[in-house]
Design an enzyme around this catalytic site. Structure first.
Site, PDB file in Angstrom:
ATOM      1  NE  ARG A 100      -4.176  -1.946   1.520  1.00 25.40           N
ATOM      2  CZ  ARG A 100      -4.181  -3.111   2.146  1.00 25.40           C
ATOM      3  NH1 ARG A 100      -3.335  -3.331   3.120  1.00 25.40           N
ATOM      4  NH2 ARG A 100      -5.032  -4.042   1.800  1.00 25.40           N
TER       5      ARG A 100
ATOM      6  CE  LYS B  33       1.400  13.489 -16.472  1.00 25.23           C
ATOM      7  NZ  LYS B  33       1.313  13.847 -17.906  1.00 25.23           N
TER       8      LYS B  33
ATOM      9  CD  GLU C  37      10.251  15.056 -24.524  1.00 29.07           C
ATOM     10  OE1 GLU C  37       9.710  16.083 -24.101  1.00 29.07           O
ATOM     11  OE2 GLU C  37       9.614  14.102 -25.021  1.00 29.07           O
TER      12      GLU C  37
ATOM     13  CE  LYS D  72       7.476  16.693 -15.705  1.00 28.60           C
ATOM     14  NZ  LYS D  72       7.441  15.414 -16.340  1.00 28.60           N
TER      15      LYS D  72
ATOM     16  CD  GLU E 187      -1.418  16.115 -18.409  1.00 27.36           C
ATOM     17  OE1 GLU E 187      -0.224  15.853 -18.235  1.00 27.36           O
ATOM     18  OE2 GLU E 187      -2.138  15.564 -19.251  1.00 27.36           O
TER      19      GLU E 187
ATOM     20  NE  ARG F  19       2.724  16.748 -15.155  1.00 35.04           N
ATOM     21  CZ  ARG F  19       3.171  15.986 -14.184  1.00 35.04           C
ATOM     22  NH1 ARG F  19       2.703  16.103 -12.971  1.00 35.04           N
ATOM     23  NH2 ARG F  19       4.100  15.063 -14.421  1.00 35.04           N
TER      24      ARG F  19
ATOM     25  CG  ASN G 264       1.040  16.536 -23.050  1.00 32.10           C
ATOM     26  OD1 ASN G 264       1.928  15.807 -22.609  1.00 32.10           O
ATOM     27  ND2 ASN G 264      -0.142  16.639 -22.473  1.00 32.10           N
TER      28      ASN G 264
ATOM     29  CG  HIS H 117       4.608  14.958 -26.338  1.00 30.57           C
ATOM     30  ND1 HIS H 117       5.474  16.028 -26.381  1.00 30.57           N
ATOM     31  CD2 HIS H 117       5.258  13.995 -25.637  1.00 30.57           C
ATOM     32  CE1 HIS H 117       6.578  15.729 -25.717  1.00 30.57           C
ATOM     33  NE2 HIS H 117       6.485  14.501 -25.256  1.00 30.57           N
TER      34      HIS H 117
ATOM     35  CG  HIS I  55       1.550   9.468 -28.346  1.00 31.68           C
ATOM     36  ND1 HIS I  55       0.375   9.128 -27.740  1.00 31.68           N
ATOM     37  CD2 HIS I  55       2.443   8.520 -27.975  1.00 31.68           C
ATOM     38  CE1 HIS I  55       0.536   8.019 -27.041  1.00 31.68           C
ATOM     39  NE2 HIS I  55       1.790   7.638 -27.163  1.00 31.68           N
TER      40      HIS I  55
ATOM     41  CG  HIS J 118       9.060   9.871 -26.902  1.00 29.76           C
ATOM     42  ND1 HIS J 118       7.686   9.853 -27.033  1.00 29.76           N
ATOM     43  CD2 HIS J 118       9.334  10.911 -26.069  1.00 29.76           C
ATOM     44  CE1 HIS J 118       7.169  10.832 -26.306  1.00 29.76           C
ATOM     45  NE2 HIS J 118       8.151  11.486 -25.718  1.00 29.76           N
TER      46      HIS J 118
HETATM   47  P1  NAD Z   1      14.457   3.759 -21.442  1.00 28.84           P
HETATM   48  O1  NAD Z   1      14.256   3.792 -19.990  1.00 28.84           O
HETATM   49  O2  NAD Z   1      13.917   2.606 -22.189  1.00 28.84           O
HETATM   50  O3  NAD Z   1      16.020   3.899 -21.740  1.00 28.84           O
HETATM   51  C1  NAD Z   1      16.460   3.836 -23.072  1.00 28.84           C
HETATM   52  C2  NAD Z   1      17.591   2.825 -23.244  1.00 28.84           C
HETATM   53  O4  NAD Z   1      18.780   3.394 -22.715  1.00 28.84           O
HETATM   54  C3  NAD Z   1      17.377   1.514 -22.503  1.00 28.84           C
HETATM   55  O5  NAD Z   1      17.806   0.477 -23.340  1.00 28.84           O
HETATM   56  C4  NAD Z   1      18.311   1.620 -21.300  1.00 28.84           C
HETATM   57  O6  NAD Z   1      18.786   0.364 -20.891  1.00 28.84           O
HETATM   58  C5  NAD Z   1      19.431   2.462 -21.842  1.00 28.84           C
HETATM   59  N1  NAD Z   1      20.138   3.278 -20.878  1.00 28.84           N
HETATM   60  C6  NAD Z   1      19.634   3.956 -19.824  1.00 28.84           C
HETATM   61  N2  NAD Z   1      20.583   4.710 -19.267  1.00 28.84           N
HETATM   62  C7  NAD Z   1      21.722   4.473 -19.948  1.00 28.84           C
HETATM   63  C8  NAD Z   1      23.039   4.980 -19.859  1.00 28.84           C
HETATM   64  N3  NAD Z   1      23.361   5.914 -18.976  1.00 28.84           N
HETATM   65  N4  NAD Z   1      23.957   4.507 -20.717  1.00 28.84           N
HETATM   66  C9  NAD Z   1      23.628   3.591 -21.676  1.00 28.84           C
HETATM   67  N5  NAD Z   1      22.396   3.104 -21.834  1.00 28.84           N
HETATM   68  C10 NAD Z   1      21.451   3.552 -20.975  1.00 28.84           C
HETATM   69  O7  NAD Z   1      13.858   5.067 -22.173  1.00 28.84           O
HETATM   70  P2  NAD Z   1      13.764   6.593 -21.774  1.00 28.84           P
HETATM   71  O8  NAD Z   1      13.828   7.306 -23.056  1.00 28.84           O
HETATM   72  O9  NAD Z   1      14.695   6.953 -20.696  1.00 28.84           O
HETATM   73  O10 NAD Z   1      12.293   6.690 -21.165  1.00 28.84           O
HETATM   74  C11 NAD Z   1      11.162   6.419 -21.953  1.00 28.84           C
HETATM   75  C12 NAD Z   1      10.015   6.103 -21.024  1.00 28.84           C
HETATM   76  O11 NAD Z   1       9.753   7.225 -20.199  1.00 28.84           O
HETATM   77  C13 NAD Z   1       8.723   5.779 -21.742  1.00 28.84           C
HETATM   78  O12 NAD Z   1       8.167   4.621 -21.175  1.00 28.84           O
HETATM   79  C14 NAD Z   1       7.834   6.969 -21.459  1.00 28.84           C
HETATM   80  O13 NAD Z   1       6.471   6.634 -21.416  1.00 28.84           O
HETATM   81  C15 NAD Z   1       8.360   7.398 -20.123  1.00 28.84           C
HETATM   82  N6  NAD Z   1       8.107   8.808 -19.800  1.00 28.84           N
HETATM   83  C16 NAD Z   1       7.545   9.093 -18.603  1.00 28.84           C
HETATM   84  C17 NAD Z   1       7.319  10.404 -18.234  1.00 28.84           C
HETATM   85  C18 NAD Z   1       6.758  10.711 -16.888  1.00 28.84           C
HETATM   86  O14 NAD Z   1       6.454  11.881 -16.621  1.00 28.84           O
HETATM   87  N7  NAD Z   1       6.622   9.728 -16.019  1.00 28.84           N
HETATM   88  C19 NAD Z   1       7.678  11.444 -19.095  1.00 28.84           C
HETATM   89  C20 NAD Z   1       8.261  11.135 -20.316  1.00 28.84           C
HETATM   90  C21 NAD Z   1       8.475   9.800 -20.656  1.00 28.84           C
HETATM   91  N1  GLY Z   2       5.892  14.329 -19.606  1.00 26.62           N
HETATM   92  C1  GLY Z   2       4.715  15.116 -19.393  1.00 26.62           C
HETATM   93  C2  GLY Z   2       4.362  15.310 -17.967  1.00 26.62           C
HETATM   94  O1  GLY Z   2       5.066  14.885 -17.070  1.00 26.62           O
HETATM   95  O2  GLY Z   2       3.360  15.870 -17.690  1.00 26.62           O
END
Ligand code: NAD
Ligand code: GLY
Length: 381
Positions: free
Chosen positions: A142, A164, A206, A248, A258, A262, A266, A269, A273, A285
Site C-alpha cells: 500500500r 507520473k 525534449e 518542469k 494535469e 501541465r 505535451n 506530442h 505520439h 520518441h
Molecule cells: P528507457 O528507460 O527505455 O532507456 C532507453 C535505453 O537506454 C534503454 O535500453 C536503457 O537500458 C538504456 N540506458 C539507460 N541509461 C543508460 C546509460 N546511462 N547509458 C547507456 N544506456 C542507458 O527510455 P527513456 O527514453 O529513458 O524513457 C522512456 C520512457 O519514459 C517511456 O516509457 C515513457 O512513457 C516514459 N516517460 C515518462 C514520463 C513521466 O512523466 N513519467 C515522461 C516522459 C516519458
Molecule cells: N511528460 C509530461 C508530464 O510529465 O506531464
C-alpha cells in the site's frame, strides 16, 4: 475543458547561464516537497542524502540489465559505504517490459527478499525503470517511498520529475498508473557519456521543447551552445538540464494533476505520439516529438500566432540538432489520423494541440479542424 487560445499564466522567469557543474532545485507541492540535485559524479555521493531524505531499513535498487552493468556497482558501493543495506533487482531493458507482468514479478521478488513497509525503492535507469519503480512504490504494501536516479537525458529532464508513474497495457501506453512523487531526484550527467547517440538525441528534442514552451532565452542558449551540449561540456549540460528541471518543476508545482497548465508539456506530442505509434515505434520518441513540434510550429504560424521567421528559426534549430522535421513520406496518413483521433489526451474526440504564441509561450487549442490536420499530414514536396 482545455482553454483554446488562452494564455497560461506563470510567473516570468528567464534562463541565465550559471557556468556551474552543479545545481539544486526544489519541487514544492501542497502535500510534498523534494529536492532535485544535478551534480557531476553524484552517483558516488548521494547515499547519505538518500538516508536523510528517504530513510529506510533497506533499499531495493530497481534497474535494467544494461544500466546495471554500467552503474549499479557504483551506486551499491556508495550505499554500502554509507552503511545502508541495498539489493539490486534488475529487469530486462525496453518499453515492452513496462507492463503489469513486470510489476507483479518485481513485487514477488521484493516480498521473497523480505522487503516490507520499512523499506524503500531506488529507480536507477531511464524512464522505463523510473515509471515502473514509481508505480510499484505506490502499490507495494500500500505504498513505500522511492528515490529517482535517472540515467537517460529524457529521464533527467522529464520523467523522473513530477510524479507520473505507470505501465502500458495492450490497449495503450501508460494507461495504468498513479501520481506518486519521489522523495528526491539525483541527476548525475556523467551517466550520459555511455548513452547511445539516438537516445541522447531523443532527450535533446525534449530539452528544446522546454525552451520553446517557456523560455526564449533558454532556446537561444541551446542554439548558441549546441556544440558544447552535444559534446557534453559539463557546465553547458548541467545548465541545460537544470533549466529543463526548473521549468518542469514550475509547471508541476502549478498543476500537479494535469488539470490544465501541465498539458503544455505535451507540446509536439499530439501529432508526435500518433506518428510514433503509426511508425510502429521505428521512430524514437524524441524524433517523433521533433516532427510534432515542427508541425505545431507550422500550425501556430498558420493561425498567426508565430511569425514565419520564428517558424524558420525553430526549423533551423531542430535541423542543427539533427532532429527530423517532416513526417516520413512512407508513413500511412490514415493510420496517423486514426491515432490522432484516439489519443487519450483528446477532449470529446477532438485532439488538443499545444501551439506557440511566439517562442517561449505555449497555449492549448482544442479546435483544430480537418483542413488544418490534412495540411499537417501533407507530404512535403
Ligand atoms: P528507457 O528507460 O527505455 O532507456 C532507453 C535505453 O537506454 C534503454 O535500453 C536503457 O537500458 C538504456 N540506458 C539507460 N541509461 C543508460 C546509460 N546511462 N547509458 C547507456 N544506456 C542507458 O527510455 P527513456 O527514453 O529513458 O524513457 C522512456 C520512457 O519514459 C517511456 O516509457 C515513457 O512513457 C516514459 N516517460 C515518462 C514520463 C513521466 O512523466 N513519467 C515522461 C516522459 C516519458
Ligand atoms: N511528460 C509530461 C508530464 O510529465 O506531464
Amino acid at each position: 475543458m482545455p482553454r483554446s487560445g488562452a494564455s497560461l499564466f506563470l510567473l516570468p522567469w528567464k534562463f541565465s547561464e550559471n557556468v556551474n557543474e552543479m545545481a539544486e532545485l526544489k519541487v514544492q507541492l501542497a502535500s510534498d516537497a523534494y529536492p532535485i540535485e544535478i551534480n557531476h559524479g553524484c552517483l558516488r555521493d548521494c547515499a547519505e542524502k538518500i538516508a536523510l531524505l528517504c530513510p529506510a531499513a533497506k533499499y531495493a535498487v530497481i534497474t535494467d540489465s544494461t544500466v546495471a552493468k554500467l552503474y549499479a556497482s557504483r551506486l551499491l558501493a556508495a550505499l554500502d559505504q554509507a552503511g545502508l543495506t541495498a539489493h539490486m533487482f534488475p529487469i530486462q531493458p525496453g518499453e515492452t517490459r513496462k507492463n503489469l507482468a513486470t510489476i507483479g514479478a518485481l513485487a514477488e521478488r521484493l516480498a521473497l527478499a523480505g522487503f516490507d513497509r520499512h523499506d524503500a525503492l531506488i529507480a536507477l535507469g531511464g524512464g522505463v525503470v523510473g515509471d515502473i519503480t514509481g508505480f510499484l512504490a505506490s502499490i507495494y504494501m500500500r505504498g513505500i517511498p522511492f528515490v529517482q536516479v535517472p540515467t537517460t537525458l529524457l529521464a533527467q529532464v522529464d520523467s523522473s520529475i513530477g510524479g507520473k508513474t505507470g505501465v502500458d497495457i495492450e490497449a495503450g501506453k501508460n494507461l495504468i498508473g498513479t501520481f506518486n512523487q519521489p522523495k528526491a531526484v539525483f541527476i548525475d550527467p556523467t551517466t550520459l557519456q555511455s548513452l547511445p547517440t539516438e537516445e541522447m538525441q531523443s532527450g535533446l528534442a525534449e530539452v528544446l521543447k522546454y525552451g520553446l514552451i517557456r523560455d526564449s532565452v533558454f532556446f537561444d542558449y541551446l542554439i548558441a551552445r549546441r556544440e558544447d551540449i552535444i559534446h557534453q561540456d559539463a557546465a553547458a549540460l548541467t545548465d541545460s538540464i537544470a533549466a529543463c528541471c526548473r521549468i518542469k518543476a514550475e509547471v508541476v508545482m502549478a498543476d500537479e494533476r494535469e488539470g490544465d497548465l501541465r498539458r503544455i508539456l505535451n507540446f509536439g506530442h499530439t501529432l508526435g505520439h500518433a506518428v510514433e505509434i503509426a511508425s510502429r515505434y521505428s521512430l524514437s520518441h524524441g524524433f517523433a516529438v521533433s516532427i510534432g513540434m515542427m508541425a505545431a510550429a507550422r500550425l501556430s504560424e498558420h493561425r498567426r500566432l508565430l511569425s514565419a521567421a520564428e517558424r524558420e528559426k525553430i526549423h533551423e534549430a531542430l535541423t542543427a540538432y539533427q532532429l527530423p522535421t517532416e513526417i516520413p513520406a512512407e508513413l500511412d496518413r490514415d493510420r496517423i489520423r486514426f491515432y490522432l483521433k484516439t489519443d487519450k489526451k483528446n477532449v470529446g474526440g477532438q485532439p488538443v494541440f499545444v501551439l506557440l504564441r511566439g517562442i517561449g509561450q505555449a497555449e492549448m487549442h482544442a479546435d483544430v479542424g480537418e483542413e488544418e490536420i490534412s495540411a499537417l499530414l501533407a507530404r512535403s514536396k
